[in-house]
Design a protein around this motif. Sequence first.
Motif, mmCIF file in Angstrom:
data_model
loop_
_atom_site.group_PDB
_atom_site.id
_atom_site.type_symbol
_atom_site.label_atom_id
_atom_site.label_comp_id
_atom_site.label_asym_id
_atom_site.label_seq_id
_atom_site.Cartn_x
_atom_site.Cartn_y
_atom_site.Cartn_z
ATOM 1 N N PRO A 463 -56.081 -56.383 13.179
ATOM 2 C CA PRO A 463 -56.541 -55.213 12.413
ATOM 3 C C PRO A 463 -57.693 -55.570 11.478
ATOM 4 C CG PRO A 463 -54.138 -55.442 12.325
ATOM 5 C CD PRO A 463 -54.667 -56.702 12.925
ATOM 6 N N ALA A 464 -58.573 -54.609 11.257
ATOM 7 C CA ALA A 464 -59.672 -54.814 10.318
ATOM 8 C C ALA A 464 -59.109 -55.179 8.951
ATOM 9 C CB ALA A 464 -60.520 -53.554 10.225
ATOM 10 N N GLY A 465 -59.730 -56.135 8.306
ATOM 11 C CA GLY A 465 -59.257 -56.617 7.012
ATOM 12 C C GLY A 465 -58.349 -57.820 7.115
ATOM 13 N N GLN A 466 -57.907 -58.124 8.361
ATOM 14 C CA GLN A 466 -57.027 -59.274 8.573
ATOM 15 C C GLN A 466 -57.551 -60.177 9.694
ATOM 16 O OE1 GLN A 466 -52.933 -57.933 9.167
ATOM 17 N NE2 GLN A 466 -53.359 -56.087 7.976
ATOM 18 N N ARG A 467 -58.855 -60.131 9.920
ATOM 19 C CA ARG A 467 -59.414 -60.803 11.080
ATOM 20 C C ARG A 467 -59.894 -62.224 10.803
ATOM 21 N NH1 ARG A 467 -62.805 -56.171 14.447
ATOM 22 N NH2 ARG A 467 -60.938 -55.068 15.179
ATOM 23 N N VAL A 468 -60.408 -62.479 9.629
ATOM 24 C CA VAL A 468 -60.984 -63.790 9.341
ATOM 25 C C VAL A 468 -59.876 -64.832 9.253
ATOM 26 C CG1 VAL A 468 -62.299 -65.165 7.688
ATOM 27 C CG2 VAL A 468 -62.995 -62.807 8.186
ATOM 28 N N GLN A 469 -59.991 -65.875 10.051
ATOM 29 C CA GLN A 469 -58.935 -66.883 10.151
ATOM 30 C C GLN A 469 -59.264 -68.172 9.413
ATOM 31 O OE1 GLN A 469 -55.957 -65.918 11.892
ATOM 32 N NE2 GLN A 469 -57.143 -64.040 11.522
ATOM 33 N N SER A 470 -60.526 -68.527 9.345
ATOM 34 C CA SER A 470 -60.908 -69.758 8.642
ATOM 35 C C SER A 470 -62.338 -69.629 8.136
ATOM 36 C CB SER A 470 -60.785 -70.982 9.560
ATOM 37 O OG SER A 470 -61.756 -70.924 10.595
ATOM 38 N N ILE A 471 -62.601 -70.270 7.001
ATOM 39 C CA ILE A 471 -63.954 -70.320 6.434
ATOM 40 C C ILE A 471 -64.183 -71.738 5.934
ATOM 41 C CG2 ILE A 471 -65.583 -69.317 4.793
ATOM 42 C CD1 ILE A 471 -63.614 -66.980 4.430
ATOM 43 N N GLU A 472 -65.307 -72.286 6.303
ATOM 44 C CA GLU A 472 -65.664 -73.622 5.830
ATOM 45 C C GLU A 472 -67.085 -73.598 5.265
ATOM 46 O OE1 GLU A 472 -63.850 -77.022 8.383
ATOM 47 O OE2 GLU A 472 -64.393 -75.396 9.764
ATOM 48 N N VAL A 473 -67.292 -74.387 4.222
ATOM 49 C CA VAL A 473 -68.576 -74.433 3.526
ATOM 50 C C VAL A 473 -69.123 -75.852 3.582
ATOM 51 C CG1 VAL A 473 -69.749 -74.049 1.328
ATOM 52 C CG2 VAL A 473 -67.829 -72.578 1.989
ATOM 53 N N LYS A 474 -70.426 -75.956 3.802
ATOM 54 C CA LYS A 474 -71.094 -77.252 3.865
ATOM 55 C C LYS A 474 -71.517 -77.651 2.448
ATOM 56 C CE LYS A 474 -73.710 -77.759 7.504
ATOM 57 N NZ LYS A 474 -74.926 -77.759 8.384
ATOM 58 N N GLU A 475 -70.551 -78.125 1.661
ATOM 59 C CA GLU A 475 -70.792 -78.340 0.231
ATOM 60 C C GLU A 475 -71.776 -79.475 -0.049
ATOM 61 O OE1 GLU A 475 -67.865 -78.147 -2.654
ATOM 62 O OE2 GLU A 475 -66.741 -76.509 -1.747
ATOM 63 N N ASP A 476 -71.764 -80.514 0.756
ATOM 64 C CA ASP A 476 -72.678 -81.630 0.520
ATOM 65 C C ASP A 476 -73.935 -81.534 1.375
ATOM 66 O OD1 ASP A 476 -71.724 -82.158 3.020
ATOM 67 O OD2 ASP A 476 -70.994 -84.180 2.581
ATOM 68 N N GLY A 477 -74.086 -80.386 2.050
ATOM 69 C CA GLY A 477 -75.247 -80.203 2.908
ATOM 70 C C GLY A 477 -75.087 -80.775 4.294
ATOM 71 N N ARG A 478 -73.972 -81.494 4.531
ATOM 72 C CA ARG A 478 -73.762 -82.131 5.841
ATOM 73 C C ARG A 478 -72.391 -81.855 6.442
ATOM 74 N NH1 ARG A 478 -74.600 -88.282 5.133
ATOM 75 N NH2 ARG A 478 -73.351 -87.819 3.276
ATOM 76 N N HIS A 479 -71.343 -81.909 5.594
ATOM 77 C CA HIS A 479 -69.976 -81.829 6.112
ATOM 78 C C HIS A 479 -69.320 -80.523 5.656
ATOM 79 C CE1 HIS A 479 -70.870 -86.206 5.685
ATOM 80 N NE2 HIS A 479 -70.462 -86.190 6.947
ATOM 81 N N TYR A 480 -68.629 -79.895 6.575
ATOM 82 C CA TYR A 480 -67.910 -78.665 6.258
ATOM 83 C C TYR A 480 -66.541 -78.976 5.654
ATOM 84 C CZ TYR A 480 -71.260 -75.881 8.970
ATOM 85 O OH TYR A 480 -72.392 -75.256 9.422
ATOM 86 N N VAL A 481 -66.172 -78.231 4.632
ATOM 87 C CA VAL A 481 -64.837 -78.332 4.025
ATOM 88 C C VAL A 481 -64.292 -76.918 3.859
ATOM 89 C CG1 VAL A 481 -65.361 -80.482 2.820
ATOM 90 C CG2 VAL A 481 -65.768 -78.295 1.669
ATOM 91 N N PRO A 482 -62.970 -76.759 3.861
ATOM 92 C CA PRO A 482 -62.392 -75.413 3.700
ATOM 93 C C PRO A 482 -62.837 -74.772 2.382
ATOM 94 C CG PRO A 482 -60.740 -76.959 4.473
ATOM 95 C CD PRO A 482 -61.938 -77.792 4.115
ATOM 96 N N ILE A 483 -63.061 -73.486 2.425
ATOM 97 C CA ILE A 483 -63.488 -72.761 1.231
ATOM 98 C C ILE A 483 -62.348 -72.734 0.219
ATOM 99 C CG2 ILE A 483 -62.747 -70.438 1.943
ATOM 100 C CD1 ILE A 483 -65.528 -69.476 0.890
ATOM 101 N N ASP A 484 -62.709 -72.772 -1.054
ATOM 102 C CA ASP A 484 -61.744 -72.686 -2.150
ATOM 103 C C ASP A 484 -61.747 -71.252 -2.659
ATOM 104 O OD1 ASP A 484 -60.378 -72.712 -4.575
ATOM 105 O OD2 ASP A 484 -61.185 -74.652 -5.199
#
Length: 552
Positions: A463-484
């Motif tokens: 359902p809309a509003g419950q679709r996003v399963q994971s988000i990761e951010v490239k905090e150091d410009g190179r490596h992705y880490v889970p969003i806080d």
Amino acid sequence: MEFSKGMVRGFCAAFASVSLAIASVVPAVSAEVAPNKGKDSTFRLTIMHTNDTHAHLDNIARRISAITKVRAQKPYSLLLDAGDVFSGTLYFNEFHGLADLEFMNLAGYDAMTLGNHDFDQGTGPLANFIKGAEFPFVDANVDLSKDTNLSDRFHDEITEHPKNGSVYNGMIKVVKGEKIGIFGLTTAETLVISNPGKDVVFQNYIQKAKRAVADLKGKGANKIIALSHLGFDDGGGDNDLTLAKEVEGIDVIVGGHSHTKLDAPVVEQTGSEPTIIVQANEYGKYLGTVDVTFDKNGKVIGHDGKLIDIDQKFNNRFVIPDDPKAAQILETKYKPAVLEKQRTIIGTTTVDLIGGRPDARVRETNLGNLMTDAILAKAKTINPDTLIAIQSGGGIRTSIPAGNINLAHVFELMPFGTSLAIIKLTGAEIKQVLEFSVKDAPKPFGGFLQVSGMKFTYDSRKPAGQRVQSIEVKEDGRHYVPIDRAKIYHVATNTYLVKGGDGFTILAKAYKEGRVSEPGHADWKTFIEYIGDQKNKTVSPTVEGRITDLAN
């Protein structure tokens, strides 16, 4: 504007008359406003105003025609500009503001304040602009006394005898025997979002505004206008709403910087007298007009303001005709160079750059990645803490085939001229933004977001509003880490989205709460600069898994 059949017949009959056509879009005098009757009664002043024109000159001949018409109807008037003439189109790239200046001189401006982008190329080009102006400038909170290029043009004073091509804290303009005080203000954000140089000093705008009001009143002006390049409700630390609340004695604020379209004046009632706030959107699309009625003591007792739509059409023809002289100057002196410039090659792509419908509105594309990378790179030069960039697919209007990229391609790709904005969002809010982005997937949606500095997965079966399963951010410009979810992130995007474009109410909420900085920088220019920074000005973007629909 919507027309009934009867209105259309009537309008067509009148259309043959140029005068009547213009009159249809020039606001009439409000019934509440009495005519000027002398010094011991009421006084009505008409203020025409522009802001953030950003070198958009293709409609300048119509703009000047509208100004001429208003003056003919309302001779007790002023024509003011609230800053940011510089940067934005090829007219600026080619002529560095001097094309705009010729038309401003022709239009007969009475005063202008300085915008942040007027400092984009340092004070050298700005000095050339100011020196050639046939009108004065006002700026109460900017000290130019130590700047090599502008010190001889700067006067740290309020003057009753302003000279053209000079900058004052404020000035007095006499209209029908009435002293009108005018002072200017420029956002202090200019220090970090433009290039004023180390010798240009930005001072506290509230303190300087209070001083300017007092000085103007001391010289006998009881009708006071602030020409403000602060932003209507901008979150950069200074804005018109705060100015109106904090500084008593300002009758009218003519605003700029936030590109706000105020269809009617906003009235701030804090204090013993009201303050009228106006702003005319951007790019010369509108000529702002406001009729202000003052009592014998200089108090605002009536107002009526509207925006004249310079580009309004009827039967596929512009309602406002060109001013012949302005049109001739534009077509012969300036436009040929711009048309030639549009054929300029700005780089090369080794692959087809995929955008447009439906691709950019339903999935990650290599062009979406390239554009958001460009946005993020530019934002980092202004705020190094910026980690993420987002761009709506609806703003990626077309694809570009492999081979040379010219300016015509760029303007077809991004025709709206939006500019950079940096917004502070929590990780939880970013999830909400992404949920809204994919709410219609796999159906196309103009608000589907392309991203940089981040990757996410979603499931379009849920359902809309419950679709996003994971988000990761490239905090150091190179490596992705889970969003806080609790952390605050700086996200680069554009002014259209942060104000709620495409339905992003969560972004509009953050904007209203003052969490947005608007450093400017047109999207097309940011894109061109980014390509120019690549090796051999060549790009080969790929789809790299930034956006994944788990349903596929």
